[in-house]
Scaffold this motif. Sequence first.
Motif, PDB file in Angstrom:
ATOM      1  N   GLU A  88     -33.905 -55.461 -12.779  1.00 42.00           N
ATOM      2  CA  GLU A  88     -34.804 -56.625 -12.877  1.00 42.00           C
ATOM      3  C   GLU A  88     -34.149 -57.757 -13.662  1.00 42.00           C
ATOM      4  OE1 GLU A  88     -38.320 -58.511 -11.729  1.00 42.00           O
ATOM      5  OE2 GLU A  88     -37.468 -56.612 -11.084  1.00 42.00           O
ATOM      6  N   TYR A  89     -33.470 -57.421 -14.729  1.00 41.43           N
ATOM      7  CA  TYR A  89     -32.747 -58.415 -15.534  1.00 41.43           C
ATOM      8  C   TYR A  89     -31.731 -59.151 -14.655  1.00 41.43           C
ATOM      9  CZ  TYR A  89     -29.515 -60.148 -19.143  1.00 41.43           C
ATOM     10  OH  TYR A  89     -28.693 -60.933 -19.928  1.00 41.43           O
ATOM     11  N   LYS A  90     -30.961 -58.419 -13.874  1.00 41.26           N
ATOM     12  CA  LYS A  90     -29.966 -59.034 -12.996  1.00 41.26           C
ATOM     13  C   LYS A  90     -30.637 -59.908 -11.942  1.00 41.26           C
ATOM     14  CE  LYS A  90     -26.068 -58.154  -9.888  1.00 41.26           C
ATOM     15  NZ  LYS A  90     -26.243 -59.487  -9.360  1.00 41.26           N
ATOM     16  N   ARG A  91     -31.724 -59.417 -11.338  1.00 42.66           N
ATOM     17  CA  ARG A  91     -32.442 -60.194 -10.319  1.00 42.66           C
ATOM     18  C   ARG A  91     -32.952 -61.510 -10.894  1.00 42.66           C
ATOM     19  NH1 ARG A  91     -37.482 -61.476  -8.365  1.00 42.66           N
ATOM     20  NH2 ARG A  91     -38.579 -60.420 -10.053  1.00 42.66           N
ATOM     21  N   LEU A  92     -33.550 -61.432 -12.081  1.00 44.48           N
ATOM     22  CA  LEU A  92     -34.087 -62.634 -12.716  1.00 44.48           C
ATOM     23  C   LEU A  92     -32.972 -63.593 -13.140  1.00 44.48           C
ATOM     24  CD1 LEU A  92     -37.020 -61.085 -14.775  1.00 44.48           C
ATOM     25  CD2 LEU A  92     -37.144 -62.322 -12.599  1.00 44.48           C
ATOM     26  N   MET A  93     -31.890 -63.055 -13.679  1.00 49.51           N
ATOM     27  CA  MET A  93     -30.744 -63.903 -14.041  1.00 49.51           C
ATOM     28  C   MET A  93     -30.218 -64.618 -12.792  1.00 49.51           C
ATOM     29  SD  MET A  93     -29.849 -63.798 -17.346  1.00 49.51           S
ATOM     30  CE  MET A  93     -28.094 -64.107 -17.373  1.00 49.51           C
ATOM     31  N   ASP A  94     -30.114 -63.891 -11.683  1.00 50.12           N
ATOM     32  CA  ASP A  94     -29.657 -64.483 -10.429  1.00 50.12           C
ATOM     33  C   ASP A  94     -30.616 -65.568  -9.930  1.00 50.12           C
ATOM     34  OD1 ASP A  94     -27.457 -62.793 -10.481  1.00 50.12           O
ATOM     35  OD2 ASP A  94     -28.238 -61.423  -8.938  1.00 50.12           O
ATOM     36  N   PHE A  99     -32.815 -65.790 -20.423  1.00 50.97           N
ATOM     37  CA  PHE A  99     -33.233 -64.750 -21.357  1.00 50.97           C
ATOM     38  C   PHE A  99     -32.857 -65.112 -22.783  1.00 50.97           C
ATOM     39  CE2 PHE A  99     -33.782 -62.461 -17.516  1.00 50.97           C
ATOM     40  CZ  PHE A  99     -34.672 -61.429 -17.805  1.00 50.97           C
ATOM     41  N   THR A 100     -33.738 -64.768 -23.719  1.00 48.24           N
ATOM     42  CA  THR A 100     -33.449 -64.930 -25.144  1.00 48.24           C
ATOM     43  C   THR A 100     -33.019 -63.605 -25.759  1.00 48.24           C
ATOM     44  OG1 THR A 100     -35.755 -64.552 -25.783  1.00 48.24           O
ATOM     45  CG2 THR A 100     -35.103 -66.835 -25.357  1.00 48.24           C
ATOM     46  N   MET A 101     -33.264 -62.508 -25.018  1.00 47.91           N
ATOM     47  CA  MET A 101     -32.813 -61.193 -25.455  1.00 47.91           C
ATOM     48  C   MET A 101     -32.513 -60.363 -24.205  1.00 47.91           C
ATOM     49  SD  MET A 101     -34.618 -58.471 -28.031  1.00 47.91           S
ATOM     50  CE  MET A 101     -35.426 -57.319 -26.949  1.00 47.91           C
ATOM     51  N   GLY A 107     -36.217 -47.114 -29.360  1.00 47.76           N
ATOM     52  CA  GLY A 107     -36.954 -45.862 -29.225  1.00 47.76           C
ATOM     53  C   GLY A 107     -36.970 -45.425 -27.772  1.00 47.76           C
ATOM     54  N   HIS A 108     -38.162 -45.180 -27.235  1.00 56.41           N
ATOM     55  CA  HIS A 108     -38.287 -44.739 -25.841  1.00 56.41           C
ATOM     56  C   HIS A 108     -38.482 -45.901 -24.861  1.00 56.41           C
ATOM     57  CE1 HIS A 108     -42.480 -45.112 -27.078  1.00 56.41           C
ATOM     58  NE2 HIS A 108     -42.812 -45.123 -25.802  1.00 56.41           N
ATOM     59  N   LEU A 109     -38.341 -47.148 -25.349  1.00 56.48           N
ATOM     60  CA  LEU A 109     -38.502 -48.337 -24.518  1.00 56.48           C
ATOM     61  C   LEU A 109     -37.199 -49.106 -24.415  1.00 56.48           C
ATOM     62  CD1 LEU A 109     -41.740 -49.842 -26.097  1.00 56.48           C
ATOM     63  CD2 LEU A 109     -41.617 -48.461 -24.036  1.00 56.48           C
ATOM     64  N   THR A 110     -37.014 -49.775 -23.296  1.00 55.74           N
ATOM     65  CA  THR A 110     -35.956 -50.777 -23.184  1.00 55.74           C
ATOM     66  C   THR A 110     -36.656 -52.067 -22.817  1.00 55.74           C
ATOM     67  OG1 THR A 110     -34.377 -49.118 -22.452  1.00 55.74           O
ATOM     68  CG2 THR A 110     -33.789 -51.408 -22.063  1.00 55.74           C
ATOM     69  N   LEU A 111     -36.349 -53.135 -23.539  1.00 57.40           N
ATOM     70  CA  LEU A 111     -37.034 -54.397 -23.301  1.00 57.40           C
ATOM     71  C   LEU A 111     -36.068 -55.560 -23.294  1.00 57.40           C
ATOM     72  CD1 LEU A 111     -37.474 -55.898 -26.371  1.00 57.40           C
ATOM     73  CD2 LEU A 111     -38.891 -53.889 -26.564  1.00 57.40           C
ATOM     74  N   ALA A 112     -36.521 -56.658 -22.705  1.00 56.97           N
ATOM     75  CA  ALA A 112     -35.781 -57.913 -22.668  1.00 56.97           C
ATOM     76  C   ALA A 112     -36.812 -59.034 -22.734  1.00 56.97           C
ATOM     77  CB  ALA A 112     -34.948 -58.014 -21.390  1.00 56.97           C
ATOM     78  N   ILE A 113     -36.377 -60.215 -23.176  1.00 55.44           N
ATOM     79  CA  ILE A 113     -37.299 -61.347 -23.336  1.00 55.44           C
ATOM     80  C   ILE A 113     -36.708 -62.575 -22.655  1.00 55.44           C
ATOM     81  CG2 ILE A 113     -38.468 -62.864 -24.984  1.00 55.44           C
ATOM     82  CD1 ILE A 113     -38.329 -60.529 -27.013  1.00 55.44           C
ATOM     83  N   THR A 117     -40.360 -71.242 -19.162  1.00 57.63           N
ATOM     84  CA  THR A 117     -40.272 -72.699 -18.952  1.00 57.63           C
ATOM     85  C   THR A 117     -41.626 -73.407 -19.068  1.00 57.63           C
ATOM     86  OG1 THR A 117     -40.515 -72.833 -16.515  1.00 57.63           O
ATOM     87  CG2 THR A 117     -38.289 -72.366 -17.389  1.00 57.63           C
ATOM     88  N   CYS A 118     -42.659 -72.675 -19.447  1.00 64.45           N
ATOM     89  CA  CYS A 118     -44.010 -73.229 -19.535  1.00 64.45           C
ATOM     90  C   CYS A 118     -44.582 -73.077 -20.939  1.00 64.45           C
ATOM     91  CB  CYS A 118     -44.922 -72.534 -18.528  1.00 64.45           C
ATOM     92  SG  CYS A 118     -44.305 -72.587 -16.850  1.00 64.45           S
ATOM     93  N   GLY A 119     -43.684 -72.802 -21.917  1.00 61.38           N
ATOM     94  CA  GLY A 119     -44.117 -72.690 -23.300  1.00 61.38           C
ATOM     95  C   GLY A 119     -44.253 -71.279 -23.821  1.00 61.38           C
ATOM     96  N   ASN A 120     -43.797 -70.288 -23.035  1.00 58.14           N
ATOM     97  CA  ASN A 120     -43.980 -68.895 -23.442  1.00 58.14           C
ATOM     98  C   ASN A 120     -42.691 -68.095 -23.383  1.00 58.14           C
ATOM     99  OD1 ASN A 120     -47.018 -68.916 -23.449  1.00 58.14           O
ATOM    100  ND2 ASN A 120     -46.618 -69.481 -21.328  1.00 58.14           N
ATOM    101  N   LEU A 121     -42.620 -67.116 -24.256  1.00 55.38           N
ATOM    102  CA  LEU A 121     -41.628 -66.058 -24.131  1.00 55.38           C
ATOM    103  C   LEU A 121     -42.349 -64.888 -23.495  1.00 55.38           C
ATOM    104  CD1 LEU A 121     -39.908 -66.315 -27.616  1.00 55.38           C
ATOM    105  CD2 LEU A 121     -39.051 -67.151 -25.400  1.00 55.38           C
ATOM    106  N   ILE A 122     -41.698 -64.255 -22.527  1.00 54.88           N
ATOM    107  CA  ILE A 122     -42.281 -63.132 -21.822  1.00 54.88           C
ATOM    108  C   ILE A 122     -41.365 -61.935 -21.984  1.00 54.88           C
ATOM    109  CG2 ILE A 122     -43.083 -62.251 -19.583  1.00 54.88           C
ATOM    110  CD1 ILE A 122     -44.692 -64.698 -20.579  1.00 54.88           C
ATOM    111  N   GLN A 123     -41.945 -60.784 -22.253  1.00 50.28           N
ATOM    112  CA  GLN A 123     -41.174 -59.562 -22.432  1.00 50.28           C
ATOM    113  C   GLN A 123     -41.325 -58.687 -21.199  1.00 50.28           C
ATOM    114  OE1 GLN A 123     -41.095 -57.672 -26.432  1.00 50.28           O
ATOM    115  NE2 GLN A 123     -42.291 -56.098 -25.419  1.00 50.28           N
ATOM    116  N   ILE A 124     -40.198 -58.146 -20.743  1.00 52.07           N
ATOM    117  CA  ILE A 124     -40.271 -57.107 -19.703  1.00 52.07           C
ATOM    118  C   ILE A 124     -39.873 -55.806 -20.382  1.00 52.07           C
ATOM    119  CG2 ILE A 124     -39.956 -58.587 -17.690  1.00 52.07           C
ATOM    120  CD1 ILE A 124     -36.992 -57.793 -17.640  1.00 52.07           C
ATOM    121  N   VAL A 125     -40.503 -54.727 -19.939  1.00 47.43           N
ATOM    122  CA  VAL A 125     -40.281 -53.442 -20.601  1.00 47.43           C
ATOM    123  C   VAL A 125     -40.220 -52.320 -19.583  1.00 47.43           C
ATOM    124  CG1 VAL A 125     -42.741 -53.063 -21.028  1.00 47.43           C
ATOM    125  CG2 VAL A 125     -41.075 -51.937 -22.480  1.00 47.43           C
ATOM    126  N   GLN A 126     -39.315 -51.399 -19.860  1.00 52.12           N
ATOM    127  CA  GLN A 126     -39.225 -50.161 -19.077  1.00 52.12           C
ATOM    128  C   GLN A 126     -39.483 -49.015 -20.029  1.00 52.12           C
ATOM    129  OE1 GLN A 126     -35.484 -49.511 -17.017  1.00 52.12           O
ATOM    130  NE2 GLN A 126     -35.791 -47.312 -17.058  1.00 52.12           N
TER     131      GLN A 126
END
Length: 127
Positions: A88-94, A99-101, A107-113, A117-126
């Motif tokens: 998902e990170y690669k798809r979104l980057m493409d 991304f800011t992170m 722990g048991h999660l992997t996340l990215a932020i 572009t609308c005033g928010n940071l959004i986190q994706i998590v697996q």
Amino acid sequence: MKIVVTSLFVQDQDQALKFYSEKLGFVKKEDVPVGEYRWITVVSPDEQDGTELLLEPNDHPAAKEYQSKIFADGIPATMFGVEDIHKEYKRLMDNGVKFTMEPTTMGHLTLAIFDDTCGNLIQIVQK
């Protein structure tokens, strides 16, 4: 009881709809005029009868302040679950998402932020 709609403050509804549909791949569910704004919701393409995300204008001073302060502090406004965060990170980057992170295991999660572009940071998590 279940969650049917959750909202996210946005600075510009048209820009938000474009970003959430074209960049992220959500599907527009509702787009109804409500006074000077619109009731715009998007849903996951995999769960079109699932929870709707309302792209709500941040016109109220409290909404603007809240959005601005959590963004400045690096706090994500919401979280989306993904099956494979690296894919998902690669798809979104493409797709040009900034991304800011990058994917980070905590722990048991992997996340990215990312910045929506609308005033928010959004986190994706697996999990």
